[in-house]
Write an enzyme that holds these catalytic residues in place. Sequence first.
Site, mmCIF file in Angstrom:
data_model
loop_
_atom_site.group_PDB
_atom_site.id
_atom_site.type_symbol
_atom_site.label_atom_id
_atom_site.label_comp_id
_atom_site.label_asym_id
_atom_site.label_seq_id
_atom_site.Cartn_x
_atom_site.Cartn_y
_atom_site.Cartn_z
ATOM 1 N N GLU A 1 6.483 6.839 -1.342
ATOM 2 C CA GLU A 1 5.389 5.969 -1.786
ATOM 3 C C GLU A 1 5.771 4.585 -1.298
ATOM 4 O OE1 GLU A 1 4.151 3.109 -3.652
ATOM 5 O OE2 GLU A 1 4.638 3.982 -5.613
ATOM 6 N N CYS B 1 3.338 -1.887 -7.039
ATOM 7 C CA CYS B 1 2.808 -1.322 -5.787
ATOM 8 C C CYS B 1 1.288 -1.277 -5.824
ATOM 9 C CB CYS B 1 3.399 0.049 -5.498
ATOM 10 S SG CYS B 1 3.612 1.060 -6.953
#
Lengths: 492, 492
Positions: B232, B269
Amino acid sequence: MKFIDSTLNEVDASVKLSEKAFQGYKTIDAKKRAAFLRAIADEIEALGNELMTTAMRETNLPEGRIIGERGRTTGQCRMYANLIEEGSWVEARIDTALPDRLPVPKPDIRKMLVPLGPVVVFGAANFPLAYSTAGGDTISALAAGCTVIVKAHPAHPATSALVAGAIENARIKEDIPTNVFIHLYGADFQVGKALVEHSLVKAVGFTGSFAGGKALFDLANKRPTPIPVFAEMSSINPIVLLPNALESDAENWAQKLASSLTLNVGQFCTSPGLLIGIKDEHLDKFIAALTKAIEGVLPGDMLHSGISSNYSRKAAQALSQPSVTKLSKPEQELVSQQGTPILASVPASEFLKNPLLEEEVFGPFALIVECRDKDQMVSVIEYLQGQLTATVIGNADELIHNKDVINLISQKAGRLIVNGVPTGVEVCPSMNHGGPFPASSDSRFTSVGIDAIKRFVRPLAFQNFPQSLLPKELQDENPLAVWRLFNNEWRK
Amino acid sequence: MKFIDSTLNEVDASVKLSEKAFQGYKTIDAKKRAAFLRAIADEIEALGNELMTTAMRETNLPEGRIIGERGRTTGQCRMYANLIEEGSWVEARIDTALPDRLPVPKPDIRKMLVPLGPVVVFGAANFPLAYSTAGGDTISALAAGCTVIVKAHPAHPATSALVAGAIENARIKEDIPTNVFIHLYGADFQVGKALVEHSLVKAVGFTGSFAGGKALFDLANKRPTPIPVFAEMSSINPIVLLPNALESDAENWAQKLASSLTLNVGQFCTSPGLLIGIKDEHLDKFIAALTKAIEGVLPGDMLHSGISSNYSRKAAQALSQPSVTKLSKPEQELVSQQGTPILASVPASEFLKNPLLEEEVFGPFALIVECRDKDQMVSVIEYLQGQLTATVIGNADELIHNKDVINLISQKAGRLIVNGVPTGVEVCPSMNHGGPFPASSDSRFTSVGIDAIKRFVRPLAFQNFPQSLLPKELQDENPLAVWRLFNNEWRK
């Protein structure tokens, strides 16, 4: 008839058209997509004898086999049609809002699987219908809502053209957008390379050689934006022969395995190419019976001259390795594309030293690895690469006593078989056709059965969406009546 | 306290121990694995204040945030424990034999998901607990039946050591085999590289920068036997601002977005780094309000000096690009590791020409892209790379009229939000945390929620198996009472 390779400009134009078609196709109701898939099956059947004779001429496969494969192909179309019409495969999950939750409110979130985009499919030489133009890759991708570009296999371009025509007829009849399916020719590797490297292509399906599949996998991973490749590649499908089974039933297993490994001139990705046994009198008896059975099978025409010359070359390479003994009789003079069944043996100590002996010899070839004892058998199994299948043959008691062997070999394969043969890949929900590398490029997926659709989709979550903007599968009223995980509880 | 990098010999030894432990762990009952996961949660809670103060000291995150994150971490342990105890997640499919079928009998085939093997986990700097040592990657892999090797994040080694100790205590209490979990230090890239390249490692989980994740992805794909990497990585989480919403509600959205993008100094994020609007008086009003709101947020300490210097460098790079205007006031003199919220704008025509402006600036930075009209807004959305999230802000009517925009942006993201903010990743079945590359390396999986377990398993089919050799999930009597697809019908 001539089949002309696409130019690189045509490849680019095709992918752009496919991407444009995807924008429309992905929003079409599952019912309509299902009707399209069923129409493809109908149109393939409507090709009748022409498809039969063309496929037989281009592949040398016998009529019974082509008829069976056609049934499998149309069966797959209808299986995916049923799957998407029922609808629960999208894995809908709904978690409703908790506006009063502390310290922060919980929003409404819903999730389902959505199609990736244009998919490129490379068909297999050995299955001109079921793993080719309208094969499992194409149909599962179309079922998922992806558009598909097929590069026709150069070994059966006319068969591919006929099937592509059937898909196009079905598309027109069911009023599906143009270019949802595009058919290209590309005997030259540059066409396939350009397809896999095109930025608008989102996934690749491939069935074929290790060299071919690995090349596409590497190209896809080196793109600025890597994409998933499902390549079903190379497998020698080991068979573990436990001693008591051979003691009681050597002749029977010799017959069954001879049939399996010579079926259709050994041109199955699940053909058993490696037999692992413990050297004793029962193994000797089994080997004698298998040798005799294999010698009784006549050489057959292989799919095309490339396959047969590759078979001769790879078999000769294996036979020339140190301590390899050829067991079956020397070949007769072969007619051009024929392949003769070959059985050879090698001591386990040699097998463990020579990686060449683990390479697939695509065709009716099998190598018997003779182990000193069970410990050495375990070493051979530990040494193996990933496989599509692994088979254990044993009596009821010795299976129980060899749980460790079964446990070990389970890590090497995608499908385990007890007292059976690996050839014959059932199309059913429980089938897994794939396995640890190099059997396939991603062991987490199957290329056969309903779950093959999962290769071409991704989850998409919708947070705080008004009902009218949600896909039907996620709307409160569940108009499609699919199974959903609703606030952690299964509901329909 | 000193944390010493493992040597390459220690890495090799650790992976071998992990593989050995896997042989035992994979056969342990799900109930026992579930107890282990719950014990991990208990032991983390038992660390009490020491864990709090250590994590706060190493990350500069405030107490409330660490408390919340601890709750999330232990909640994940218990969520996966519940999942595997219930057991249906293994996707059991059973197709019973049809011995009389013509032309060939149908064998009994059964299939379920099985663990891949040892998994290497790289924790995230910005979530010292929930995406780190006992974070979602570790716990979902342990839940699946994989063993785990964690490379401690060098920015919070003491926190990682405490959590590793909690896992070890839980392992001992629940009598789980040694080395099911192994904790290593490796500030040097060589340690991570050696782990990913080790032949016995079967999968990798990573949360962090694009450069880091892509490097591991490339290493894994260049192995003789490639393995899946779920990384990720990078996302700027675009927000599409539709005009009417700004006309009626500019001030409200300015406040909400200012909070979202400066939360924890923008170190999420899912922090919204790109705002896309159509240039008119309402957008001007919104920009003025957002600028004012952001200027009102004080600079905060970032996670570590590497992150803050990287933030300064990347923000300065973005601000120095042609036609980029800094909207927020010049920074005050900053104390060492602080990051000041920064807002800037750029005309869409420039944004579309300059890929540097699409790079993530990790921290409280946002760029407003001002579009001439809706067509240009569509061009900007088309141009975007893959994202974890995409948000659309609009009034009820204009959302309906902008279905095309929502449809388009849905292809770019893993999670879509309407009239909300992307920060705040709920841990629930419907969550998708992942997205098209470069948001993650494989958009087909999520790293948050129950489905994250699917990253570390593969299907395994059992053909013609005696009942006693089948896993419980596949035995006729269904002793674990899991949901199964039995001859194409769901049964429990």
